[in-house]
Design a protein around this motif. Structure first.
Motif, PDB file in Angstrom:
ATOM      1  N   THR A  69       0.842  -1.186   0.000  1.00 33.74           N
ATOM      2  CA  THR A  69       0.000   0.000   0.000  1.00 33.74           C
ATOM      3  C   THR A  69       0.886   1.249   0.000  1.00 33.74           C
ATOM      4  O   THR A  69       2.072   1.184   0.293  1.00 33.74           O
ATOM      5  N   SER A 122       2.934  -8.778   2.427  1.00 33.15           N
ATOM      6  CA  SER A 122       1.629  -8.472   1.862  1.00 33.15           C
ATOM      7  C   SER A 122       0.985  -9.749   1.364  1.00 33.15           C
ATOM      8  O   SER A 122       1.662 -10.716   1.014  1.00 33.15           O
ATOM      9  N   TRP A 155      -4.346  -7.138  -1.193  1.00 34.05           N
ATOM     10  CA  TRP A 155      -3.890  -6.093  -0.253  1.00 34.05           C
ATOM     11  C   TRP A 155      -4.366  -4.716  -0.678  1.00 34.05           C
ATOM     12  O   TRP A 155      -4.463  -3.797   0.129  1.00 34.05           O
ATOM     13  N   HIS A 210     -11.782  -1.561   4.956  1.00 35.83           N
ATOM     14  CA  HIS A 210     -10.441  -1.826   5.465  1.00 35.83           C
ATOM     15  C   HIS A 210     -10.163  -1.107   6.768  1.00 35.83           C
ATOM     16  O   HIS A 210     -10.928  -0.245   7.201  1.00 35.83           O
ATOM     17  N   THR A 211      -9.074  -1.475   7.374  1.00 42.06           N
ATOM     18  CA  THR A 211      -8.599  -0.793   8.568  1.00 42.06           C
ATOM     19  C   THR A 211      -7.093  -0.635   8.445  1.00 42.06           C
ATOM     20  O   THR A 211      -6.431  -1.455   7.795  1.00 42.06           O
ATOM     21  N   GLU A 212      -6.579   0.443   9.017  1.00 42.75           N
ATOM     22  CA  GLU A 212      -5.152   0.703   8.884  1.00 42.75           C
ATOM     23  C   GLU A 212      -4.624   1.244  10.211  1.00 42.75           C
ATOM     24  O   GLU A 212      -5.213   2.138  10.806  1.00 42.75           O
ATOM     25  N   VAL A 221      -1.185   2.861  11.802  1.00 41.93           N
ATOM     26  CA  VAL A 221       0.109   3.407  11.404  1.00 41.93           C
ATOM     27  C   VAL A 221       0.837   3.940  12.628  1.00 41.93           C
ATOM     28  O   VAL A 221       0.303   4.757  13.364  1.00 41.93           O
ATOM     29  N   TYR A 276       3.134  -0.964  11.005  1.00 44.19           N
ATOM     30  CA  TYR A 276       2.031  -0.656  10.096  1.00 44.19           C
ATOM     31  C   TYR A 276       1.241  -1.928   9.874  1.00 44.19           C
ATOM     32  O   TYR A 276       1.805  -3.018   9.747  1.00 44.19           O
ATOM     33  N   HIS A 297      -2.410  -3.090   7.712  1.00 43.17           N
ATOM     34  CA  HIS A 297      -3.552  -2.710   6.882  1.00 43.17           C
ATOM     35  C   HIS A 297      -4.281  -3.996   6.504  1.00 43.17           C
ATOM     36  O   HIS A 297      -3.690  -4.898   5.908  1.00 43.17           O
ATOM     37  N   GLU A 303      -7.710  -5.740   4.618  1.00 40.47           N
ATOM     38  CA  GLU A 303      -8.812  -5.534   3.673  1.00 40.47           C
ATOM     39  C   GLU A 303      -9.838  -6.655   3.848  1.00 40.47           C
ATOM     40  O   GLU A 303      -9.475  -7.836   3.892  1.00 40.47           O
ATOM     41  N   SER A 333       1.656  -5.513   5.985  1.00 38.98           N
ATOM     42  CA  SER A 333       2.176  -5.252   7.329  1.00 38.98           C
ATOM     43  C   SER A 333       3.612  -4.772   7.270  1.00 38.98           C
ATOM     44  O   SER A 333       4.351  -5.098   6.334  1.00 38.98           O
TER      45      SER A 333
END
Lengths: 422, 159
Positions: A182, A333, A337, A345-347, A349, A356, A358, A360, A371
């Motif tokens: 991402t 990943s 992704w 999705h959620t992220e 950071v 990190y 993320h 989906e 990640s």
């Protein structure tokens, strides 16, 4: 039965071994066009680092492994396949006959279409031979420019940095590993590299390479941002392409790679393909894709070999899974992704600590992930995605804290009062 | 007779003796972050679930390894990392769909349960019998397989 396998990378080797398990008598010929025993390109970065010797890259460590299995290794390149007469024509003028053929000819680096690519001191990092050239030039203090910051580019960064070279990376995309990570993750990887003293240019192209006239750094690299850099070594890591050219006129259907069905068979009965050269159905979308990663090569090789041996094995679809170590920052990943239509999705950071995560989703099923800094239980992401595990109430918990993937898996695959053997 | 770890989460108290014993056995230090058995705590219902490699027959980790650094111990059946061969590429850590192969930053290699060569330290250390090491038949290997099959996405082979 006469089995011929073109390509002696992981797919070719695993297929040969699987065929041998099925029948101790059949003839198995494994063709490779490099002089070394079958080796792993994936191990080359560790060779460059000096962690292992060349022998450490060999796919099978026992020097008699193939002889013991009565697998014939043939050093040659396949130039042509004639499915009508079931023959493979080799570059040494010989031909081999087959009853069943596996094409596992892999991929090769694509040189970017710029002037000066034929100058000395410019190498891809793909074969053992490439790595020997690189080791000669990438000495302590050398100025090295790497074109491309994709998966392979990022993996070899660490090897180059550990050799004490001065590193410059030039990537066309707007971030590092643009086709695998991402925007958030790729941006953080760039920041990490810069913190480690690597000069990174993104959204920048190499426009030409010329002789500089300087003996220590004989190459002058012109960039699209107007800068010119003099360096001693250019490494070209701008992507790979499946080796399918030799199939022209054979009637075997190719697109990006060789098109195969869920048994890894091509349109020609008795001819199969696996690994980097195969274009097979993707797990989630069903679209046909080339998935040039080691675990996919291993899976497809096994499926192809079982079917060639008359057994029945079907792929449930190939899935991209990648893990990368960029100068000590671990990233991974999985699957979709980049997200899917109608998904969410959620992220998470944590820029300061380079963490990190993320995820989906589609409904309450995980479909993809990216990640950074995750090294514990990371494989369970694959289990959640490929198992299509319904997350139920755990989806909301993951939306709040995407690091709880292992707990989500345990909670959703084991009810209470459940004993299990580990 | 092959033996397996049998885990009964219902009687786990979450004391983490298993994690400490595991890290001590493998790294000579008491440091749960180095343990390859991990106790997961579910706060909402108070459950504690010890979790480690099932030594599954599919051996995803072994097949994904590009340098033959994962082998089967013939006596225990455990899939074992050969540290001197492992290059630290981590492909096994993403290939294992159970999430039971981890990367160790300190060694630059991966780590997973090796059944301690046939005498698992976690089972010895467990004070409640939540982790035991018993004959595979007796543990209901079949049940383990069913559990594994639930999440099994590997290509189905019918020999």
């Amino acid at each position: 039965m006469n089995y011929v396998i073109i390509g002696n990378g992981p797919a070719g080797v695993i297929a040969a071994e699987t065929l041998r398990q099925s029948d101790p008598q059949d003839s198995i010929v494994l063709i490779g066009d490099e002089l070394e025993p079958p080796y792993s390109r994936m191990a080359i970065p560790y060779l460059l680092m000096g962690d292992i010797q060349e022998a450490g890259t060999y796919l099978r460590k026992d020097a008699n492994h193939f002889r013991n299995l009565n697998i014939e290794l043939l050093v040659a390149r396949a130039d042509k396949v004639d499915p009508t007469n079931k023959k493979v024509f080799l570059n040494n003028g010989k031909t081999v006959n087959y009853d069943k053929l596996l094409i596992a000819s892999g991929s090769r680096p694509v040189a970017p279409p710029i002037t000066g690519m034929n100058l000395p001191g410019i190498y891809p990092c793909w074969t053992m031979e490439d790595s020997r050239h690189i080791m000669k030039l990438a000495k302590k203090g050398a100025r090295v420019l790497q074109m491309g910051a994709g998966f392979i580019g990022c993996i070899i960064l660490e090897a180059l940095a550990s050799r004490g070279v001065e590193l410059i990376v030039v990537e066309m995309g707007n971030r590092m590993v643009p086709r695998m990570m991402t925007e958030g993750a790729g941006g953080l990887i760039k920041k990490w590299c810069e913190k480690k003293g690597v000069k990174v240019f993104t959204s920048t192209k190499v426009e030409a390479i010329e002789k500089s006239g300087n003996s220590a750094n004989p190459l002058k690299v012109k960039l699209s941002n107007g800068e010119s850099l003099t360096v001693g070594l250019v490494i070209s890591a701008t992507g790979v392409r499946p080796n399918t050219e030799f199939l022209k006129g054979s009637g075997i259907v190719t697109d990006v790679g060789i098109k195969v069905d869920e048994t890894m068979q091509t349109n020609v009965p008795g001819v199969y393909a696996a690994g980097d050269v195969a274009q097979a159905q993707e797990f989630y979308t069903g679209a046909q894709m080339v998935n040039a990663i080691q675990p996919n090569a291993a899976d497809q090789a096994r499926i192809a070999a079982l079917n060639m041996a008359g057994k029945s094995a079907r792929s449930q679809g190939t899935m991209a899974i990648n893990v990368l170590n960029t100068l000590g920052l671990i990233s991974s990943s999985f699957g979709q992704w980049m997200g899917v239509a109608g998904g969410d999705h959620t992220e998470l950071v944590d820029e300061d600590n380079f963490r990190y995560m993320h995820l989906e989703f589609k409904d309450d099923i995980l479909v993809g992930a990216t990640s950074l800094g995750l090294t514990q239980h990371v494989g369970v992401i694959r289990g959640l995605i490929q198992g299509k595990i319904r997350l139920g109430e755990w989806k909301d918990l993951l939306l709040k804290d995407p690091t709880r993937i292992m707990e989500a898996y345990l909670a959703r695959t084991q009810g209470s009062n459940f004993k299990f053997a580990a | 007779m092959q033996r397996s770890l049998l885990i009964n989460p219902d009687i786990c108290t979450g004391c983490l003796q298993c994690e400490m014993a595991c890290s001590f056995e493998h790294f000579g230090m008491i440091n749960p972050s180095k343990s390859v058995i991990k106790v997961f705590e579910f706060h909402h219902d108070g459950r504690k679930v010890p979790y480690t490699c099932t030594q599954c027959a599919e051996a995803w980790c072994l097949h994904a390894c590009p340098v033959e650094a994962i082998v089967i111990n013939k006596e225990t059946g455990a899939k074992v990392i050969l540290e001197d061969v492992c290059v630290g590429c981590k492909v096994c850590t993403i290939a294992c769909p159970f999430g039971t192969v981890n990367y160790n930053h300190d060694s630059g290699k991966v780590m997973k349960c090796d059944l301690c060569g046939g005498d698992p330290a976690c089972a010895l250390a467990c004070p409640t019998g939540a982790i035991t090491y018993v004959d595979s038949d007796w543990t209901g290997l079949e049940r383990m397989r069913q559990w594994a099959a639930k999440t099994d996405s590997r290509p189905k082979a019918q020999a």
